[in-house]
Design a protein around this motif. Structure first.
Motif, PDB file in Angstrom:
ATOM      1  N   ALA A 180       1.832  -5.057   2.725  1.00 48.19           N
ATOM      2  CA  ALA A 180       0.777  -5.883   3.454  1.00 48.19           C
ATOM      3  C   ALA A 180       1.201  -7.497   3.381  1.00 48.19           C
ATOM      4  O   ALA A 180       0.459  -8.322   4.315  1.00 48.19           O
ATOM      5  CB  ALA A 180      -0.515  -5.531   3.181  1.00 48.19           C
ATOM      6  N   PRO A 184      -2.672 -12.151  13.730  1.00 55.53           N
ATOM      7  CA  PRO A 184      -3.332 -10.805  14.584  1.00 55.53           C
ATOM      8  C   PRO A 184      -3.732  -9.876  13.704  1.00 55.53           C
ATOM      9  O   PRO A 184      -3.609  -9.734  12.332  1.00 55.53           O
ATOM     10  CB  PRO A 184      -1.869 -10.637  15.195  1.00 55.53           C
ATOM     11  N   ALA A 185      -4.169  -8.754  14.298  1.00 52.50           N
ATOM     12  CA  ALA A 185      -4.729  -7.635  13.427  1.00 52.50           C
ATOM     13  C   ALA A 185      -3.467  -6.875  12.685  1.00 52.50           C
ATOM     14  O   ALA A 185      -2.447  -6.976  13.228  1.00 52.50           O
ATOM     15  CB  ALA A 185      -5.080  -6.620  14.459  1.00 52.50           C
ATOM     16  N   GLY A 186      -3.740  -6.847  11.211  1.00 55.29           N
ATOM     17  CA  GLY A 186      -2.459  -6.291  10.526  1.00 55.29           C
ATOM     18  C   GLY A 186      -1.624  -7.133   9.711  1.00 55.29           C
ATOM     19  O   GLY A 186      -0.791  -6.943   9.019  1.00 55.29           O
ATOM     20  N   TYR A 230       0.716  -1.291   0.015  1.00 48.04           N
ATOM     21  CA  TYR A 230       0.058  -0.148  -0.179  1.00 48.04           C
ATOM     22  C   TYR A 230       0.966   1.100  -0.088  1.00 48.04           C
ATOM     23  O   TYR A 230       1.844   1.258   0.801  1.00 48.04           O
ATOM     24  CB  TYR A 230      -0.860  -0.048   1.163  1.00 48.04           C
TER      25      TYR A 230
HETATM   26  P1  ADP Z   1      -5.766  -7.766   8.888  1.00 48.86           P
HETATM   27  O1  ADP Z   1      -6.957  -8.126   8.018  1.00 48.86           O
HETATM   28  O2  ADP Z   1      -4.861  -9.050   9.254  1.00 48.86           O
HETATM   29  O3  ADP Z   1      -5.873  -7.021   9.907  1.00 48.86           O
HETATM   30  P2  ADP Z   1      -5.013  -6.304   6.635  1.00 48.86           P
HETATM   31  O4  ADP Z   1      -5.146  -6.923   5.501  1.00 48.86           O
HETATM   32  O5  ADP Z   1      -6.408  -5.338   6.884  1.00 48.86           O
HETATM   33  O6  ADP Z   1      -4.601  -7.231   7.882  1.00 48.86           O
HETATM   34  O7  ADP Z   1      -4.039  -5.045   6.618  1.00 48.86           O
HETATM   35  C1  ADP Z   1      -2.350  -5.419   6.354  1.00 48.86           C
HETATM   36  C2  ADP Z   1      -1.631  -4.420   6.559  1.00 48.86           C
HETATM   37  O8  ADP Z   1      -1.722  -3.227   5.491  1.00 48.86           O
HETATM   38  C3  ADP Z   1      -1.719  -3.411   7.927  1.00 48.86           C
HETATM   39  O9  ADP Z   1      -0.464  -2.949   8.276  1.00 48.86           O
HETATM   40  C4  ADP Z   1      -2.669  -2.257   7.361  1.00 48.86           C
HETATM   41  O10 ADP Z   1      -2.536  -1.229   8.373  1.00 48.86           O
HETATM   42  C5  ADP Z   1      -2.351  -2.126   6.194  1.00 48.86           C
HETATM   43  N1  ADP Z   1      -3.326  -1.609   5.234  1.00 48.86           N
HETATM   44  C6  ADP Z   1      -4.618  -2.260   4.865  1.00 48.86           C
HETATM   45  N2  ADP Z   1      -5.338  -1.632   4.241  1.00 48.86           N
HETATM   46  C7  ADP Z   1      -4.607  -0.484   3.953  1.00 48.86           C
HETATM   47  C8  ADP Z   1      -4.782   0.524   2.781  1.00 48.86           C
HETATM   48  N3  ADP Z   1      -6.001   1.020   2.329  1.00 48.86           N
HETATM   49  N4  ADP Z   1      -3.558   1.758   2.917  1.00 48.86           N
HETATM   50  C9  ADP Z   1      -2.531   1.376   3.664  1.00 48.86           C
HETATM   51  N5  ADP Z   1      -2.538   0.541   4.277  1.00 48.86           N
HETATM   52  C10 ADP Z   1      -3.286  -0.556   4.620  1.00 48.86           C
END
Ligand code: ADP
Ligand code: ADP
Length: 224
Positions: A17, A36-38, A11
């Motif tokens: 990611a 975990p989250a993220g 991203y």
């Molecule tokens: P999870 O579902 O496991 O919580 P995500 O796929 O939502 O993880 O996010 C993976 C990583 O990418 C995280 O660090 C998140 O902050 C980042 N991220 C997710 N969506 C975006 C976005 N649209 N722009 C920037 N960073 C993003």
């Protein structure tokens, strides 16, 4: 069968990611992505759904790249933790909405609504408006609406995440039964190891964008 091939997702310039993920979703399996989250779980679902494109890598369905296919041609049904219901429609109408939208016959709609409402324990609420439901009831209706239509693959992003433990356990069991019953291919994300082991035919362990392990609950359980 779906395959992610060396899927890398950034991203912006800095945020990585997903790091070169190779992952197969087998036909009719219940695959849990646990981490975990993220960790990148939602990003994988969004890539399968066609909402997000990988930065590099490919996504195949039965051996054919679907990267160029827009979401409406992927035939993926997606459910999120936070979803809104139509407040001016009854529960039954909310459930029927995606089926009407596809032009399904009335009799089949009624049958599907009845069945999914029974499984989710909301059969007695069909005539109510969402405003008259508890939070847990609303989330069940929203989940039902997301998964009621026939689809090639069901993508469930922490669909029971913010329910209390008791309801989570109940819906977890129902979901598993529903998936078995529909003979559906499901990818389900969770931050709960207990949930992952209880639900998954296989569990993929994701951490900081890396696929660390994948296997049956028995495989993972017996590994340190
Ligand atoms: P999870 O579902 O496991 O919580 P995500 O796929 O939502 O993880 O996010 C993976 C990583 O990418 C995280 O660090 C998140 O902050 C980042 N991220 C997710 N969506 C975006 C976005 N649209 N722009 C920037 N960073 C993003
Ligand atoms: P996590 O906290 O990893 O998400 P669970 O959702 O599986 O784990 O469990 C949350 C809590 O619910 C735990 O304290 C667990 O002991 C309790 N619990 C376990 N089984 C049941 C059940 N069948 N009904 C209600 N609560 C349960």
């Amino acid at each position: 069968m779906y395959e992610l091939k060396a899927v890398h997702k950034r991203y912006g310039l800095a945020k990585v990611a997903l790091r070169k993920i190779d992952l197969t979703v087998r036909d009719k399996e219940f695959l849990v992505i646990y981490g975990p989250a993220g960790a990148g779980k939602s990003t994988i679902l969004n890539i399968l759904a066609g909402i997000t494109r990988p930065t590099t890598g490919d996504v195949l369905r039965d051996g054919v790249s679907i990267l160029h296919l827009p979401p409406e041609r992927r035939d993926a049904a997606m459910a999120f933790e936070n979803y809104a219901l139509y407040s001016h429609l009854s529960v039954g109408e909310n459930l029927a909405f995606p089926l009407h939208a596809r032009g399904m016959a009335r009799a089949e709609i009624d049958q599907r609504v009845k069945r999914i409402a029974e499984i989710l324990g909301i059969g007695h609420l069909l005539d109510r408006r969402p405003g008259f439901l508890s939070g847990g009831q609303r989330q069940r209706v929203a989940l039902g609406r997301a998964i009621i239509r026939p689809a090639d693959i069901y993508l469930l992003d922490e669909p029971v995440g913010h329910l209390d433990a008791k309801l989570r356990h109940k819906i977890r069991a129902e979901l598993k039964a529903l998936a078995d019953d529909l003979n559906a291919t499901v990818v389900f994300t969770t931050t709960s190891s207990r949930e992952a082991l209880a639900l998954g035919d296989r569990v993929a362990v994701l951490n900081q964008g890396r696929l660390e392990q994948i296997g049956t609950p028995a495989d993972l359980y017996h590994r340190p």
